[in-house]
Write a protein that holds these residues in place. Structure first.
Motif, PDB file in Angstrom:
ATOM      1  N   TYR A 141     -67.408  99.414   6.156  1.00 17.64           N
ATOM      2  CA  TYR A 141     -67.772 100.832   6.067  1.00 17.64           C
ATOM      3  C   TYR A 141     -69.199 100.970   5.548  1.00 17.64           C
ATOM      4  O   TYR A 141     -69.969 101.822   6.012  1.00 17.64           O
ATOM      5  CB  TYR A 141     -66.819 101.588   5.136  1.00 17.64           C
ATOM      6  N   LYS A 142     -69.549 100.148   4.577  1.00 18.23           N
ATOM      7  CA  LYS A 142     -70.894 100.203   3.996  1.00 18.23           C
ATOM      8  C   LYS A 142     -71.936  99.597   4.923  1.00 18.23           C
ATOM      9  O   LYS A 142     -73.051 100.110   5.062  1.00 18.23           O
ATOM     10  CB  LYS A 142     -70.915  99.491   2.639  1.00 18.23           C
ATOM     11  N   ALA A 143     -71.581  98.481   5.576  1.00 18.99           N
ATOM     12  CA  ALA A 143     -72.543  97.771   6.418  1.00 18.99           C
ATOM     13  C   ALA A 143     -72.728  98.436   7.781  1.00 18.99           C
ATOM     14  O   ALA A 143     -73.857  98.588   8.266  1.00 18.99           O
ATOM     15  CB  ALA A 143     -72.092  96.324   6.603  1.00 18.99           C
ATOM     16  N   ASP A 144     -71.614  98.838   8.419  1.00 21.12           N
ATOM     17  CA  ASP A 144     -71.669  99.365   9.787  1.00 21.12           C
ATOM     18  C   ASP A 144     -71.447 100.872   9.865  1.00 21.12           C
ATOM     19  O   ASP A 144     -71.808 101.504  10.859  1.00 21.12           O
ATOM     20  CB  ASP A 144     -70.614  98.677  10.663  1.00 21.12           C
ATOM     21  N   GLY A 145     -70.774 101.427   8.840  1.00 20.49           N
ATOM     22  CA  GLY A 145     -70.459 102.853   8.855  1.00 20.49           C
ATOM     23  C   GLY A 145     -69.091 103.171   9.425  1.00 20.49           C
ATOM     24  O   GLY A 145     -68.668 104.325   9.428  1.00 20.49           O
ATOM     25  N   PHE A 146     -68.354 102.156   9.890  1.00 22.02           N
ATOM     26  CA  PHE A 146     -67.035 102.365  10.499  1.00 22.02           C
ATOM     27  C   PHE A 146     -66.306 101.030  10.581  1.00 22.02           C
ATOM     28  O   PHE A 146     -66.904  99.960  10.443  1.00 22.02           O
ATOM     29  CB  PHE A 146     -67.179 102.965  11.909  1.00 22.02           C
ATOM     30  N   SER A 147     -65.012 101.092  10.797  1.00 22.77           N
ATOM     31  CA  SER A 147     -64.165  99.910  10.988  1.00 22.77           C
ATOM     32  C   SER A 147     -62.748 100.423  11.223  1.00 22.77           C
ATOM     33  O   SER A 147     -62.557 101.590  11.583  1.00 22.77           O
ATOM     34  CB  SER A 147     -64.232  98.971   9.781  1.00 22.77           C
ATOM     35  N   PHE A 148     -61.749  99.573  10.997  1.00 22.51           N
ATOM     36  CA  PHE A 148     -60.374 100.043  11.071  1.00 22.51           C
ATOM     37  C   PHE A 148     -60.192 101.255  10.154  1.00 22.51           C
ATOM     38  O   PHE A 148     -60.611 101.238   8.998  1.00 22.51           O
ATOM     39  CB  PHE A 148     -59.407  98.948  10.601  1.00 22.51           C
ATOM     40  N   TYR A 149     -59.542 102.295  10.663  1.00 25.51           N
ATOM     41  CA  TYR A 149     -59.188 103.465   9.869  1.00 25.51           C
ATOM     42  C   TYR A 149     -57.672 103.522   9.693  1.00 25.51           C
ATOM     43  O   TYR A 149     -56.916 103.052  10.549  1.00 25.51           O
ATOM     44  CB  TYR A 149     -59.649 104.758  10.550  1.00 25.51           C
ATOM     45  N   ALA A 150     -57.241 104.106   8.577  1.00 22.33           N
ATOM     46  CA  ALA A 150     -55.824 104.407   8.405  1.00 22.33           C
ATOM     47  C   ALA A 150     -55.442 105.506   9.385  1.00 22.33           C
ATOM     48  O   ALA A 150     -56.165 106.486   9.536  1.00 22.33           O
ATOM     49  CB  ALA A 150     -55.552 104.868   6.971  1.00 22.33           C
ATOM     50  N   VAL A 151     -54.306 105.334  10.056  1.00 22.26           N
ATOM     51  CA  VAL A 151     -53.814 106.342  11.002  1.00 22.26           C
ATOM     52  C   VAL A 151     -52.660 107.082  10.334  1.00 22.26           C
ATOM     53  O   VAL A 151     -51.631 106.483  10.003  1.00 22.26           O
ATOM     54  CB  VAL A 151     -53.349 105.696  12.317  1.00 22.26           C
ATOM     55  N   ILE A 152     -52.838 108.383  10.131  1.00 23.54           N
ATOM     56  CA  ILE A 152     -51.877 109.215   9.417  1.00 23.54           C
ATOM     57  C   ILE A 152     -51.296 110.257  10.362  1.00 23.54           C
ATOM     58  O   ILE A 152     -52.043 110.945  11.060  1.00 23.54           O
ATOM     59  CB  ILE A 152     -52.538 109.929   8.215  1.00 23.54           C
ATOM     60  N   GLU A 153     -49.981 110.376  10.382  1.00 22.12           N
ATOM     61  CA  GLU A 153     -49.341 111.394  11.206  1.00 22.12           C
ATOM     62  C   GLU A 153     -49.549 112.766  10.558  1.00 22.12           C
ATOM     63  O   GLU A 153     -49.219 112.961   9.384  1.00 22.12           O
ATOM     64  CB  GLU A 153     -47.857 111.096  11.353  1.00 22.12           C
ATOM     65  N   LYS A 154     -50.066 113.734  11.321  1.00 21.73           N
ATOM     66  CA  LYS A 154     -50.356 115.051  10.771  1.00 21.73           C
ATOM     67  C   LYS A 154     -49.115 115.741  10.210  1.00 21.73           C
ATOM     68  O   LYS A 154     -49.133 116.311   9.114  1.00 21.73           O
ATOM     69  CB  LYS A 154     -50.969 115.945  11.849  1.00 21.73           C
TER      70      LYS A 154
END
Length: 304
Positions: A187-200
């Motif tokens: 997240y710090k180096a690239d700004g993105f990566s795997f995200y947690a997927v949460i059911e709305k």
């Protein structure tokens, strides 16, 4: 649990003009003293949930609230009682007073997980945090950055042999910690990566998915990857989250192509990639724990 042990509780999410949400800390002498909760209380006989919320806020905070739509409902079982909690969006023109609670706090929704809540409130907290911190949103899902507090959820599927068969072994505790730490670094180096997927609708943690940098033969390439709890398989979540991640890569991240590296025998992941419109455009061998593992390279070009 007998029916007479189920208690209806109506609570409200009060949001100020600056976007902050009101929390209240339970007073000494009550169960879960010192833990945070949303204002409200038990629905008494003859009351609607909305009437109970208005009464409780007047008694505990000295304010008049106007309940709106239902934000969330959840049932939680304690050892001695079951609570059915209904959270309403509500408004007030008054300034809350600390009449019964030990403390009141107006907080930013994205910081809600920093507070210790009563167990019955935790599903609500997860939903509020996911909504506030979402990097990507779909019809059914929020995708947010992982946090150190997600490690227990990650273990439910990263340590599942069926989920992790493409790795040929579930992760150990140390490997889960290292995997999470690597994503936080990205997240710090690239700004993105795997995200947690949460059911709305439920606030449930379903798995992980996101755009991320894949390195193949020394070349950094924009990729998409997904791992889901097996209880969520067959419901379209992986395709929905992966499609949104690909769209995010092409849009916000400016990618010209997105790849997915998948083992040939991983038919479920291959089907997801193919539903995204990806096609095989090469292969390579990845070495993992000293073992050579062939991978297919699926590629999708940015639409013109």
């Amino acid at each position: 649990m007998s029916e007479d042990k189920v208690v209806d509780v109506a609570v409200g999410v009060l949001i100020r003009e600056d976007g902050r949400v009101l929390l209240a800390s339970r007073p000494e002498g009550k169960p879960w003293a010192g833990y945070w909760e949303f204002p409200g209380g038990k629905v008494e006989a003859g009351e609607t949930k909305q009437q109970a919320l208005v009464r409780e806020c007047r008694e505990e905070l000295g304010i008049t609230v106007v309940p709106g739509s239902v934000y969330y409902e959840v049932t939680h079982t304690y050892p001695d009682i079951t609570i059915h909690l209904t959270l309403f969006n509500c408004t007030t023109q008054d300034e809350p007073q600390r009449l019964e609670h030990s403390e009141l706090a107006w907080i930013l929704p994205q910081n809600v997980t920093a507070y210790d809540f009563c167990p019955a409130d935790k599903a609500i907290v997860a939903k509020i945090a996911a909504q506030a911190n979402a990097k990507i949103k779909t019809e059914r899902l929020y995708l947010r950055e992982l946090t150190p507090g997600d490690e227990a959820e990650l273990k439910t599927f990263l340590q599942d042999e069926k989920v992790m068969y493409a790795w040929e072994a579930p992760f150990t505790d140390a490997e889960v910690t290292a995997w999470l730490t690597e994503n936080l670094r990205r997240y710090k180096a690239d700004g993105f990566s795997f995200y947690a997927v949460i059911e709305k609708c439920s606030g449930k943690f379903l798995g992980v998915c996101g755009p991320l940098i894949e390195t193949i033969n020394g070349e950094r390439r924009m990729g998409v990857a997904y791992i889901f709890n097996k209880a969520c398989w067959g419901k379209g979540y992986a395709t929905e989250a992966a499609q949104a991640s690909v769209n995010h890569a092409f849009g916000a991240l400016g990618a010209e192509e997105v790849i997915a590296e998948i083992r040939p025998e991983n038919k479920k992941s291959r089907r997801v990639a193919e539903r995204l419109g990806m096609a095989i455009n090469g292969s390579f061998v990845k070495t993992y724990k000293g073992k050579e593992m062939p991978h297919l390279i699926y590629v999708l070009k940015k639409p013109q």
